[in-house]
Every structure is written in structure tokens, then in C-alpha cells.
Scaffold this motif. Sequence first.
Motif, PDB file in Angstrom:
ATOM      1  N   GLU A 196       0.811  -1.212   0.000  1.00 35.52           N
ATOM      2  CA  GLU A 196       0.000   0.000   0.000  1.00 35.52           C
ATOM      3  C   GLU A 196       0.846   1.263   0.000  1.00 35.52           C
ATOM      4  OE1 GLU A 196      -2.446  -0.374   3.389  1.00 35.52           O
ATOM      5  OE2 GLU A 196      -3.658  -1.995   2.539  1.00 35.52           O
ATOM      6  N   GLU A 197       2.190   1.098   0.080  1.00 35.08           N
ATOM      7  CA  GLU A 197       3.080   2.243   0.153  1.00 35.08           C
ATOM      8  C   GLU A 197       2.923   3.086  -1.098  1.00 35.08           C
ATOM      9  OE1 GLU A 197       7.289   1.426   0.616  1.00 35.08           O
ATOM     10  OE2 GLU A 197       6.953   1.499   2.771  1.00 35.08           O
ATOM     11  N   GLY A 198       2.804   4.401  -0.917  1.00 36.64           N
ATOM     12  CA  GLY A 198       2.699   5.302  -2.043  1.00 36.64           C
ATOM     13  C   GLY A 198       1.304   5.401  -2.614  1.00 36.64           C
ATOM     14  N   GLN A 199       0.351   4.793  -2.005  1.00 35.77           N
ATOM     15  CA  GLN A 199      -1.024   4.842  -2.506  1.00 35.77           C
ATOM     16  C   GLN A 199      -1.527   6.283  -2.452  1.00 35.77           C
ATOM     17  OE1 GLN A 199      -3.879   2.541  -0.322  1.00 35.77           O
ATOM     18  NE2 GLN A 199      -5.259   2.426  -2.063  1.00 35.77           N
ATOM     19  N   SER A 200      -1.988   6.780  -3.549  1.00 33.39           N
ATOM     20  CA  SER A 200      -2.398   8.177  -3.632  1.00 33.39           C
ATOM     21  C   SER A 200      -3.830   8.357  -3.173  1.00 33.39           C
ATOM     22  CB  SER A 200      -2.262   8.673  -5.075  1.00 33.39           C
ATOM     23  OG  SER A 200      -3.211   8.004  -5.903  1.00 33.39           O
ATOM     24  N   LEU A 201      -4.151   9.630  -2.926  1.00 29.96           N
ATOM     25  CA  LEU A 201      -5.520   9.967  -2.533  1.00 29.96           C
ATOM     26  C   LEU A 201      -6.490   9.577  -3.641  1.00 29.96           C
ATOM     27  CD1 LEU A 201      -7.544  11.350  -0.641  1.00 29.96           C
ATOM     28  CD2 LEU A 201      -6.956  13.531  -1.737  1.00 29.96           C
ATOM     29  N   LEU A 202      -6.070   9.782  -4.885  1.00 31.05           N
ATOM     30  CA  LEU A 202      -6.939   9.457  -6.015  1.00 31.05           C
ATOM     31  C   LEU A 202      -7.235   7.972  -6.082  1.00 31.05           C
ATOM     32  CD1 LEU A 202      -8.392  10.507  -8.536  1.00 31.05           C
ATOM     33  CD2 LEU A 202      -6.267  10.151  -9.820  1.00 31.05           C
ATOM     34  N   SER A 203      -6.200   7.130  -5.905  1.00 28.41           N
ATOM     35  CA  SER A 203      -6.408   5.683  -5.989  1.00 28.41           C
ATOM     36  C   SER A 203      -7.242   5.176  -4.828  1.00 28.41           C
ATOM     37  CB  SER A 203      -5.064   4.953  -6.037  1.00 28.41           C
ATOM     38  OG  SER A 203      -4.329   5.178  -4.853  1.00 28.41           O
ATOM     39  N   THR A 204      -7.069   5.796  -3.643  1.00 27.25           N
ATOM     40  CA  THR A 204      -7.870   5.393  -2.484  1.00 27.25           C
ATOM     41  C   THR A 204      -9.338   5.694  -2.721  1.00 27.25           C
ATOM     42  OG1 THR A 204      -6.005   5.843  -1.017  1.00 27.25           O
ATOM     43  CG2 THR A 204      -8.171   5.666  -0.001  1.00 27.25           C
ATOM     44  N   ARG A 205      -9.598   6.888  -3.204  1.00 22.03           N
ATOM     45  CA  ARG A 205     -10.992   7.244  -3.503  1.00 22.03           C
ATOM     46  C   ARG A 205     -11.554   6.347  -4.583  1.00 22.03           C
ATOM     47  NH1 ARG A 205     -10.740  13.912  -3.597  1.00 22.03           N
ATOM     48  NH2 ARG A 205     -10.677  14.199  -1.337  1.00 22.03           N
ATOM     49  N   SER A 206     -10.724   6.013  -5.561  1.00 19.62           N
ATOM     50  CA  SER A 206     -11.173   5.134  -6.642  1.00 19.62           C
ATOM     51  C   SER A 206     -11.581   3.766  -6.105  1.00 19.62           C
ATOM     52  CB  SER A 206     -10.054   4.989  -7.680  1.00 19.62           C
ATOM     53  OG  SER A 206     -10.424   4.073  -8.686  1.00 19.62           O
ATOM     54  N   THR A 207     -10.800   3.255  -5.140  1.00 20.95           N
ATOM     55  CA  THR A 207     -11.132   1.963  -4.532  1.00 20.95           C
ATOM     56  C   THR A 207     -12.452   2.029  -3.789  1.00 20.95           C
ATOM     57  OG1 THR A 207      -8.782   1.452  -4.271  1.00 20.95           O
ATOM     58  CG2 THR A 207     -10.330   0.165  -2.961  1.00 20.95           C
ATOM     59  N   ILE A 208     -12.663   3.123  -3.037  1.00 20.75           N
ATOM     60  CA  ILE A 208     -13.915   3.286  -2.305  1.00 20.75           C
ATOM     61  C   ILE A 208     -15.092   3.360  -3.258  1.00 20.75           C
ATOM     62  CG2 ILE A 208     -15.237   4.887  -0.853  1.00 20.75           C
ATOM     63  CD1 ILE A 208     -12.650   5.592   0.562  1.00 20.75           C
ATOM     64  N   LEU A 209     -14.952   4.152  -4.332  1.00 22.51           N
ATOM     65  CA  LEU A 209     -16.035   4.287  -5.305  1.00 22.51           C
ATOM     66  C   LEU A 209     -16.314   2.957  -5.997  1.00 22.51           C
ATOM     67  CD1 LEU A 209     -15.148   7.752  -6.906  1.00 22.51           C
ATOM     68  CD2 LEU A 209     -17.029   7.229  -5.331  1.00 22.51           C
ATOM     69  N   GLN A 210     -15.245   2.194  -6.248  1.00 19.79           N
ATOM     70  CA  GLN A 210     -15.426   0.891  -6.876  1.00 19.79           C
ATOM     71  C   GLN A 210     -16.202  -0.052  -5.962  1.00 19.79           C
ATOM     72  OE1 GLN A 210     -11.742  -1.083  -7.715  1.00 19.79           O
ATOM     73  NE2 GLN A 210     -12.709  -2.827  -8.728  1.00 19.79           N
ATOM     74  N   LEU A 211     -15.850  -0.064  -4.679  1.00 11.19           N
ATOM     75  CA  LEU A 211     -16.542  -0.941  -3.734  1.00 11.19           C
ATOM     76  C   LEU A 211     -17.988  -0.518  -3.526  1.00 11.19           C
ATOM     77  CD1 LEU A 211     -13.888  -1.683  -0.949  1.00 11.19           C
ATOM     78  CD2 LEU A 211     -14.470  -3.021  -2.972  1.00 11.19           C
ATOM     79  N   LEU A 212     -18.241   0.776  -3.578  1.00  7.32           N
ATOM     80  CA  LEU A 212     -19.610   1.265  -3.380  1.00  7.32           C
ATOM     81  C   LEU A 212     -20.566   0.751  -4.448  1.00  7.32           C
ATOM     82  CD1 LEU A 212     -19.047   4.975  -2.263  1.00  7.32           C
ATOM     83  CD2 LEU A 212     -20.183   3.178  -0.934  1.00  7.32           C
ATOM     84  N   ARG A 213     -20.022   0.351  -5.583  1.00  4.03           N
ATOM     85  CA  ARG A 213     -20.863  -0.147  -6.676  1.00  4.03           C
ATOM     86  C   ARG A 213     -21.028  -1.660  -6.649  1.00  4.03           C
ATOM     87  NH1 ARG A 213     -17.839   3.827  -9.651  1.00  4.03           N
ATOM     88  NH2 ARG A 213     -16.431   2.202 -10.428  1.00  4.03           N
ATOM     89  N   THR A 214     -20.364  -2.324  -5.725  1.00 11.65           N
ATOM     90  CA  THR A 214     -20.472  -3.781  -5.677  1.00 11.65           C
ATOM     91  C   THR A 214     -21.783  -4.200  -5.010  1.00 11.65           C
ATOM     92  OG1 THR A 214     -19.307  -3.928  -3.555  1.00 11.65           O
ATOM     93  CG2 THR A 214     -17.961  -4.034  -5.559  1.00 11.65           C
ATOM     94  N   LYS A 215     -22.264  -5.356  -5.409  1.00 13.15           N
ATOM     95  CA  LYS A 215     -23.521  -5.862  -4.852  1.00 13.15           C
ATOM     96  C   LYS A 215     -23.414  -6.065  -3.344  1.00 13.15           C
ATOM     97  CE  LYS A 215     -24.929  -8.410  -9.016  1.00 13.15           C
ATOM     98  NZ  LYS A 215     -25.196  -9.756  -9.583  1.00 13.15           N
ATOM     99  N   THR A 216     -22.265  -6.556  -2.912  1.00 14.43           N
ATOM    100  CA  THR A 216     -22.100  -6.862  -1.485  1.00 14.43           C
ATOM    101  C   THR A 216     -22.254  -5.619  -0.629  1.00 14.43           C
ATOM    102  OG1 THR A 216     -20.649  -8.734  -1.975  1.00 14.43           O
ATOM    103  CG2 THR A 216     -20.520  -7.789   0.239  1.00 14.43           C
ATOM    104  N   ILE A 217     -21.564  -4.533  -0.991  1.00 11.71           N
ATOM    105  CA  ILE A 217     -21.639  -3.300  -0.204  1.00 11.71           C
ATOM    106  C   ILE A 217     -23.028  -2.688  -0.271  1.00 11.71           C
ATOM    107  CG2 ILE A 217     -20.813  -0.918  -0.042  1.00 11.71           C
ATOM    108  CD1 ILE A 217     -18.885  -2.901   1.149  1.00 11.71           C
TER     109      ILE A 217
END
Length: 420
Positions: A196-217
Motif C-alpha cells: 500500500e506504500e505510495g497509494q495516492s488519494l486518487l487511488s484510495t478514492r477510486s477503490t472506495i467508489l469501486q466498492l460502493l458499486r459492488t452488490k455486497t456493499i
Amino acid sequence: MADRRTYNVVVLGVGFLLIFTAFTTCGNVEQTVVKSLTNSTFSGRGYHLGIIYGVFSFSNLLAPTVVSVIGAKPTMFLSGLLYGYVAVFITPATWSFYLTSVLIGAGAALWTAQGLFLVENSEASTINRNTGMFWALLQCMLFGNLYIYLDWNGQTEISTSRRKIFLFLLVASVLGTLSFLVLRKSHHEEEMLSEEEGQSLLSTRSTILQLLRTKTIVLLSPCMAYSLELSFYSGVYGTCIGATTHFGKAAKGLIGISGIVVGIGEIVGGLFGLLCKNSRFRRTSVVFLGMVVHFIASYLIFLNIPDDAPVVFESTTQKNPYLTPVSIALLCSFLLGLGDSCFNTQLYSILGHVYAEQSVAAFAIFKFIQSVSAAVAFFYSGYLLLMWQLLLLVILGFTGTLCFFIVEKMQDLPADLLED
């Protein structure tokens, strides 16, 4: 290595136990304390715990980035420092009450870091055990409410004795924060941090937005939002007991006893997490139990507590309920704690299982939804009659349980059918 991970889970649970002994005891008595303040320097309202959860919800959007940059342990330590919020009641002032409410809301990263740290120190075969162990330790926060009972029993008004109570709670919070310094780093944690080293704010937000669209979440969102019951048992129910006239002079002291019994229920519920490794006692069974006991508690509270208890601005309500025994009120406290623990431990377990590689983002979403619903509940709780608050709990509890069942069923399907 297994011993080190178990050590970390135990220390993590003890640290949260001390911090939230202070925070939840404060939330339990806050509105009662506020009602007792008549000086000209304070005009706040205790249900403005809603401010804390409102700020908390938006802080959760930044929490994954903070955790990724500085790590789970430093994040928990820095966030824990903000939980010194209880010190504001030693010498209350309106400005400090609202300022610290905003600051502690910024401590959202504490829970995101905790979720990551718990996953880092667990395997698929131990996540249920570790979740149950952590939750049971966290909920052993009985001595704060015991102190309240011993100090307030027989009092009809809260005097300057509040100062020593909040000094005691402040010390507990500081000790809990310091305990994070003795957590050990596991080999698994080092691997995850390097990835996770160097993970940017943009990529973190992208991961959250991606998970928000999953059926499970999406399906788990109603169950996460059921944190309306967190606001109810931690801030509203104790106030209702303290404001109920038919409990007599013992009413204020019963706030502490109620908090103790809630804690016992939470501990018992946490132990169910240890049973989930048995295929005959799956997560769905624990969640279903949580729903049933909460439904029973809601009905008994409706019969045992006056309808206007949450909204009276005087010290007590003069209305009489259908049932009057104190034992019913305390039984409901136990059921509220038991049901809350059933829901929370299984949400932690299923998120840690499904999103082991994206745990930071998954737990941030969980805490975001949870804190938004808690904030909304705290804001309306001072204005909505008890029966309507209970009805909302029942509706959302049923919906959340049904959705949780669907998600568990999905885990038995082929992977390509789980998500779009």
C-alpha cells in the motif's frame, strides 16, 4: 507469529476498552449532565453527539489515505488523543463543547485503522475468533457505568461531583491511547504496508467508489445503517431511564446500571463470534438472533418507558407507562447490548472475509454509513417521540437482516456471479 497476532488483538481490545469506557459512559450520561447545568456559560445540548457523528462520517472519506500513509498503529494513537473530548465536562463551556465535538469527529481514522489492523492480524480461519475476542474485550467497559451508579444513586440532580467523574474518564481514555504504543508489527502487516506504500488519494478514492458499486456493499448498507440503534442505546435510552419519574430517586443511578447491563449484553454477543467457525452456527444465525432480541427490546421499551421521555427538556417526565418494573428496563438494556454486538461482530467478520485485500476501503465505507445514520439519529432523537424512534429501529433492523442473509447466500455462488 500466531502468538504475536493474538497478543495484538488482545492489546487492541484493551486499548479500545479504555478509550470507549470514557466515550460511551460520557455519551450515556451527557444529556443528563447537560440538563443539570444551569450556569450562564453553557447552553449546549447533549444530543449534539450528532455533530460528532456528522463530522465523523465525512472524515471517513479521508481516513483510508491517512491510514495508508502513516500506518494503522500511528493512526490509532493520534486519533485516540482526540478522544480526550470527555475533559470538556470538567469545566463546561458552550464553545469548547461544540469545538471538541468537531475535533473528535475528525478521529474517524481510529476505526478504519482498527479494521485494517484486525485483518492484518487474522487469517480466514481466525477472523471470526479475533473479531469476537476484540468485541468482547471492547465491551468490558463496565467500570465507568458502575462509577456512575455508585456516585449518582439516590440523587435527583447532578451536582459538581461530575468533575471527578470526568477526570476518571479522561485518565481511562489516555491510558487506552498509550496502549497502542505497545502493539507489535507482524510479518503479514509489513507485507500489506509495502503493497500500500505510495497509494495516492486518487487511488484510495477510486477503490472506495469501486466498492460502493459492488452488490455486497450495496446489500450490506441497510445493515450498516442500522447503527440507528447505536445512537439509541448509547445516548437516548439512558437519558430516558433517568427522566422516568416512576423509577423514583433511583432513576439517575439506574443510568449507570443500564450501561453496565448493556455492556454485559455486548460481551455475551461478542462470544458468539467464536462460535461462527462451526458451520452449524453461521453468521446468519447470529444476525437473526440480534434482530429478534432487538424486536423484543423495542416492544418492552414501548411498554416500560413514557413516550415523551427522550424529548422532555425538564429533568423528568410525569407520564406513566403501561409497565413499571425496573427489571424490565434493565432486561431491555441487556437485549440492546446483545443485539448490537450480534450485528457488529458479524459485519466485521463478513467484511474482513470478503474484502481481506481491500480492508481499509471496506471499513471506511462501513464507518461512513454507520456514522451518517448515527448522526441523523442523534439529531432527531431529541424531537421525536419514543414510539416513532422504536418503529424506525424495527423497520431498518428487519431490512438490514434480510439483506445480510442475501449477502451470505451470495458467498456460496460462483465468483463470476457475485459482482457485476
